[in-house]
Design a protein around this motif. Structure first.
Motif, PDB file in Angstrom:
ATOM      1  N   MET A 115       0.814  -1.189   0.000  1.00  0.00           N
ATOM      2  CA  MET A 115       0.000   0.000   0.000  1.00  0.00           C
ATOM      3  C   MET A 115       0.861   1.258   0.000  1.00  0.00           C
ATOM      4  O   MET A 115       0.472   2.257  -0.602  1.00  0.00           O
ATOM      5  CB  MET A 115      -0.880   0.011   1.250  1.00  0.00           C
ATOM      6  CG  MET A 115      -2.345  -0.014   0.958  1.00  0.00           C
ATOM      7  SD  MET A 115      -3.363  -0.201   2.432  1.00  0.00           S
ATOM      8  CE  MET A 115      -3.499   1.459   2.987  1.00  0.00           C
ATOM      9  N   ASP A 116       2.011   1.193   0.646  1.00  0.00           N
ATOM     10  CA  ASP A 116       2.872   2.375   0.735  1.00  0.00           C
ATOM     11  C   ASP A 116       3.496   2.747  -0.609  1.00  0.00           C
ATOM     12  O   ASP A 116       3.725   3.916  -0.872  1.00  0.00           O
ATOM     13  CB  ASP A 116       3.975   2.150   1.761  1.00  0.00           C
ATOM     14  CG  ASP A 116       3.435   2.054   3.175  1.00  0.00           C
ATOM     15  OD1 ASP A 116       2.366   2.636   3.442  1.00  0.00           O
ATOM     16  OD2 ASP A 116       4.069   1.389   4.013  1.00  0.00           O
ATOM     17  N   GLN A 117       3.773   1.765  -1.436  1.00  0.00           N
ATOM     18  CA  GLN A 117       4.449   2.021  -2.706  1.00  0.00           C
ATOM     19  C   GLN A 117       3.481   2.263  -3.858  1.00  0.00           C
ATOM     20  O   GLN A 117       3.874   2.765  -4.902  1.00  0.00           O
ATOM     21  CB  GLN A 117       5.368   0.856  -3.042  1.00  0.00           C
ATOM     22  CG  GLN A 117       6.465   0.690  -2.023  1.00  0.00           C
ATOM     23  CD  GLN A 117       7.264  -0.575  -2.253  1.00  0.00           C
ATOM     24  OE1 GLN A 117       6.957  -1.367  -3.125  1.00  0.00           O
ATOM     25  NE2 GLN A 117       8.288  -0.772  -1.449  1.00  0.00           N
ATOM     26  N   LEU A 118       2.238   1.921  -3.684  1.00  0.00           N
ATOM     27  CA  LEU A 118       1.272   2.040  -4.761  1.00  0.00           C
ATOM     28  C   LEU A 118       1.059   3.475  -5.249  1.00  0.00           C
ATOM     29  O   LEU A 118       1.072   3.711  -6.460  1.00  0.00           O
ATOM     30  CB  LEU A 118      -0.053   1.408  -4.355  1.00  0.00           C
ATOM     31  CG  LEU A 118      -1.109   1.295  -5.438  1.00  0.00           C
ATOM     32  CD1 LEU A 118      -0.599   0.481  -6.622  1.00  0.00           C
ATOM     33  CD2 LEU A 118      -2.362   0.663  -4.874  1.00  0.00           C
ATOM     34  N   PRO A 119       0.890   4.474  -4.382  1.00  0.00           N
ATOM     35  CA  PRO A 119       0.688   5.834  -4.903  1.00  0.00           C
ATOM     36  C   PRO A 119       1.803   6.314  -5.827  1.00  0.00           C
ATOM     37  O   PRO A 119       1.528   6.969  -6.831  1.00  0.00           O
ATOM     38  CB  PRO A 119       0.589   6.690  -3.641  1.00  0.00           C
ATOM     39  CG  PRO A 119       0.006   5.760  -2.624  1.00  0.00           C
ATOM     40  CD  PRO A 119       0.691   4.436  -2.929  1.00  0.00           C
ATOM     41  N   ALA A 120       3.037   5.975  -5.526  1.00  0.00           N
ATOM     42  CA  ALA A 120       4.144   6.372  -6.401  1.00  0.00           C
ATOM     43  C   ALA A 120       4.030   5.694  -7.762  1.00  0.00           C
ATOM     44  O   ALA A 120       4.307   6.316  -8.793  1.00  0.00           O
ATOM     45  CB  ALA A 120       5.482   6.039  -5.754  1.00  0.00           C
ATOM     46  N   ALA A 121       3.594   4.453  -7.787  1.00  0.00           N
ATOM     47  CA  ALA A 121       3.416   3.740  -9.056  1.00  0.00           C
ATOM     48  C   ALA A 121       2.272   4.341  -9.865  1.00  0.00           C
ATOM     49  O   ALA A 121       2.305   4.336 -11.095  1.00  0.00           O
ATOM     50  CB  ALA A 121       3.148   2.259  -8.784  1.00  0.00           C
ATOM     51  N   LEU A 122       1.287   4.884  -9.194  1.00  0.00           N
ATOM     52  CA  LEU A 122       0.135   5.455  -9.878  1.00  0.00           C
ATOM     53  C   LEU A 122       0.470   6.735 -10.632  1.00  0.00           C
ATOM     54  O   LEU A 122      -0.252   7.127 -11.545  1.00  0.00           O
ATOM     55  CB  LEU A 122      -0.981   5.748  -8.867  1.00  0.00           C
ATOM     56  CG  LEU A 122      -1.569   4.523  -8.168  1.00  0.00           C
ATOM     57  CD1 LEU A 122      -2.514   4.966  -7.071  1.00  0.00           C
ATOM     58  CD2 LEU A 122      -2.270   3.619  -9.147  1.00  0.00           C
ATOM     59  N   GLU A 123       1.549   7.379 -10.248  1.00  0.00           N
ATOM     60  CA  GLU A 123       1.955   8.634 -10.885  1.00  0.00           C
ATOM     61  C   GLU A 123       2.500   8.406 -12.290  1.00  0.00           C
ATOM     62  O   GLU A 123       2.498   9.317 -13.102  1.00  0.00           O
ATOM     63  CB  GLU A 123       3.020   9.337 -10.042  1.00  0.00           C
ATOM     64  CG  GLU A 123       2.524   9.767  -8.696  1.00  0.00           C
ATOM     65  CD  GLU A 123       3.639  10.268  -7.801  1.00  0.00           C
ATOM     66  OE1 GLU A 123       4.735  10.592  -8.309  1.00  0.00           O
ATOM     67  OE2 GLU A 123       3.412  10.342  -6.583  1.00  0.00           O
ATOM     68  N   ARG A 124       2.962   7.204 -12.570  1.00  0.00           N
ATOM     69  CA  ARG A 124       3.561   6.908 -13.872  1.00  0.00           C
ATOM     70  C   ARG A 124       2.487   6.518 -14.881  1.00  0.00           C
ATOM     71  O   ARG A 124       1.446   5.984 -14.538  1.00  0.00           O
ATOM     72  CB  ARG A 124       4.578   5.778 -13.728  1.00  0.00           C
ATOM     73  CG  ARG A 124       5.759   6.188 -12.861  1.00  0.00           C
ATOM     74  CD  ARG A 124       6.821   5.123 -12.856  1.00  0.00           C
ATOM     75  NE  ARG A 124       6.413   3.879 -12.234  1.00  0.00           N
ATOM     76  CZ  ARG A 124       6.511   3.605 -10.944  1.00  0.00           C
ATOM     77  NH1 ARG A 124       6.989   4.505 -10.122  1.00  0.00           N
ATOM     78  NH2 ARG A 124       6.136   2.439 -10.470  1.00  0.00           N
TER      79      ARG A 124
END
Length: 75
Positions: free
Chosen positions: A1-10
């Motif tokens: 869950m912590d890393q998902l928002p950063a992946a969503l930016e791409r």
């Protein structure tokens, strides 16, 4: 869950947004939902800025439209 928002930016992470939506449904009546949605909103805004500034390619309009609808939902 912590890393998902950063992946969503791409770009090209529609599957990641599907996962984010599933997490949102699980958190629906949770105290964490507001914080989670704030993180998604931030990721959505960063993704839109990156898409608008990187390309004027008309083929990406559908992706932008999808992100704008998601932004409206999160707001």
């Amino acid at each position: 869950m912590d890393q998902l928002p950063a992946a969503l930016e791409r770009a090209g992470n529609e599957q990641s947004w599907t996962v984010a939506d599933a997490i949102s449904r699980v958190l629906k009546n949770s105290e964490e939902l507001h914080s989670w949605r704030r993180r998604l909103l931030s990721a959505c805004m960063k993704g839109l800025v990156a898409r608008y500034s990187s390309s004027t390619d008309e083929s990406k309009q559908e992706v932008e439209r999808s992100m704008l609808l998601r932004l409206e939902e999160l707001l």
